[in-house]
Design a protein around this motif. Structure first.
Motif, mmCIF file in Angstrom:
data_model
loop_
_atom_site.group_PDB
_atom_site.id
_atom_site.type_symbol
_atom_site.label_atom_id
_atom_site.label_comp_id
_atom_site.label_asym_id
_atom_site.label_seq_id
_atom_site.Cartn_x
_atom_site.Cartn_y
_atom_site.Cartn_z
ATOM 1 N N LYS A 121 48.229 47.881 50.576
ATOM 2 C CA LYS A 121 48.623 46.482 50.671
ATOM 3 C C LYS A 121 48.503 45.870 49.285
ATOM 4 C CE LYS A 121 47.533 45.821 55.447
ATOM 5 N NZ LYS A 121 47.247 44.840 56.446
ATOM 6 N N GLU A 122 49.435 44.994 48.995
ATOM 7 C CA GLU A 122 49.481 44.374 47.682
ATOM 8 C C GLU A 122 49.304 42.865 47.798
ATOM 9 O OE1 GLU A 122 53.237 45.347 45.962
ATOM 10 O OE2 GLU A 122 52.827 47.484 45.899
ATOM 11 N N TYR A 123 48.766 42.294 46.741
ATOM 12 C CA TYR A 123 48.647 40.843 46.617
ATOM 13 C C TYR A 123 49.158 40.489 45.225
ATOM 14 C CZ TYR A 123 46.521 36.323 45.672
ATOM 15 O OH TYR A 123 46.324 35.019 45.316
ATOM 16 N N HIS A 124 50.114 39.589 45.154
ATOM 17 C CA HIS A 124 50.687 39.151 43.881
ATOM 18 C C HIS A 124 50.571 37.634 43.789
ATOM 19 C CE1 HIS A 124 52.888 42.911 42.755
ATOM 20 N NE2 HIS A 124 52.739 43.132 44.054
ATOM 21 N N VAL A 125 50.251 37.160 42.614
ATOM 22 C CA VAL A 125 50.289 35.723 42.334
ATOM 23 C C VAL A 125 50.903 35.541 40.954
ATOM 24 C CG1 VAL A 125 47.921 35.626 41.417
ATOM 25 C CG2 VAL A 125 49.003 33.542 42.297
ATOM 26 N N ALA A 126 51.816 34.606 40.874
ATOM 27 C CA ALA A 126 52.475 34.302 39.602
ATOM 28 C C ALA A 126 52.428 32.800 39.377
ATOM 29 C CB ALA A 126 53.926 34.783 39.612
ATOM 30 N N TYR A 129 48.543 41.311 39.878
ATOM 31 C CA TYR A 129 48.802 42.220 40.990
ATOM 32 C C TYR A 129 47.496 42.906 41.358
ATOM 33 C CZ TYR A 129 49.930 46.890 42.782
ATOM 34 O OH TYR A 129 49.960 48.045 43.499
ATOM 35 N N ILE A 130 47.174 42.911 42.645
ATOM 36 C CA ILE A 130 45.960 43.576 43.122
ATOM 37 C C ILE A 130 46.327 44.405 44.341
ATOM 38 C CG2 ILE A 130 43.658 43.239 44.106
ATOM 39 C CD1 ILE A 130 43.614 40.498 42.733
ATOM 40 N N GLU A 131 45.868 45.656 44.380
ATOM 41 C CA GLU A 131 45.984 46.464 45.586
ATOM 42 C C GLU A 131 44.745 46.242 46.424
ATOM 43 O OE1 GLU A 131 46.698 50.625 45.096
ATOM 44 O OE2 GLU A 131 48.566 50.289 44.022
ATOM 45 N N GLU A 132 44.946 45.990 47.711
ATOM 46 C CA GLU A 132 43.796 45.771 48.600
ATOM 47 C C GLU A 132 43.236 47.099 49.049
ATOM 48 O OE1 GLU A 132 44.905 43.125 51.734
ATOM 49 O OE2 GLU A 132 45.453 41.575 50.333
ATOM 50 N N VAL A 138 53.060 22.468 37.041
ATOM 51 C CA VAL A 138 52.459 23.802 37.034
ATOM 52 C C VAL A 138 52.208 24.194 38.479
ATOM 53 C CG1 VAL A 138 50.473 25.182 36.305
ATOM 54 C CG2 VAL A 138 51.356 23.384 34.801
ATOM 55 N N PHE A 139 52.698 25.385 38.850
ATOM 56 C CA PHE A 139 52.501 25.838 40.220
ATOM 57 C C PHE A 139 52.398 27.352 40.273
ATOM 58 C CE2 PHE A 139 57.053 25.775 39.572
ATOM 59 C CZ PHE A 139 57.533 26.876 40.247
ATOM 60 N N THR A 140 51.895 27.841 41.401
ATOM 61 C CA THR A 140 51.805 29.282 41.631
ATOM 62 C C THR A 140 52.590 29.640 42.882
ATOM 63 O OG1 THR A 140 49.735 29.001 42.857
ATOM 64 C CG2 THR A 140 49.553 29.620 40.535
ATOM 65 N N ILE A 141 52.970 30.909 42.938
ATOM 66 C CA ILE A 141 53.556 31.484 44.154
ATOM 67 C C ILE A 141 52.783 32.755 44.454
ATOM 68 C CG2 ILE A 141 55.597 32.464 45.266
ATOM 69 C CD1 ILE A 141 57.344 30.868 43.324
ATOM 70 N N GLU A 142 52.319 32.887 45.690
ATOM 71 C CA GLU A 142 51.618 34.082 46.151
ATOM 72 C C GLU A 142 52.500 34.812 47.157
ATOM 73 O OE1 GLU A 142 47.780 33.085 47.753
ATOM 74 O OE2 GLU A 142 47.334 31.739 46.083
ATOM 75 N N ALA A 143 52.499 36.154 47.081
ATOM 76 C CA ALA A 143 53.285 36.961 48.023
ATOM 77 C C ALA A 143 52.717 38.375 48.057
ATOM 78 C CB ALA A 143 54.745 36.985 47.612
ATOM 79 N N ASP A 144 53.258 39.189 48.965
ATOM 80 C CA ASP A 144 52.769 40.563 49.088
ATOM 81 C C ASP A 144 53.540 41.557 48.233
ATOM 82 O OD1 ASP A 144 55.081 40.642 50.554
ATOM 83 O OD2 ASP A 144 54.145 41.285 52.427
#
Length: 89
Positions: free
Chosen positions: A11-16, A86-89, A52-58
């Protein structure tokens, strides 16, 4: 996707994060566009039209698609990516 494939896929977690330059006459519309984007959160904005904003997705593909949609939203003059984690869970 089978159960075995799901187990094998990490599983992946991404934030930009992004900085946008907006037309202040359309500030309300822009803020609504960002806030209605899945996984998006506004962190700061100022009177000079910067937001300024972030978007989180898998996955990063989803973030790219959402950012591309926002680039074309009324009132957004420019959109610059700042950071991607990017982080792998």
């Amino acid at each position: 996707m089978t159960d075995v494939e799901q187990i094998a896929q990490p599983k992946e977690y991404h934030v930009a994060s992004f900085i946008g330059l907006i037309d202040m006459t359309q500030q309300h519309t822009v803020m609504q566009s960002i806030e209605s984007t899945p996984g998006a959160e506004i962190h700061a904005h100022n009177e000079q039209g910067k937001v300024v904003f972030t978007i989180e997705a898998d996955n990063q593909g989803v973030i790219g698609q959402l950012a591309d949609q926002l680039k074309l939203a009324p009132g957004i003059l420019s959109l610059s990516p700042v950071y991607h984690q990017y982080i792998e869970e």
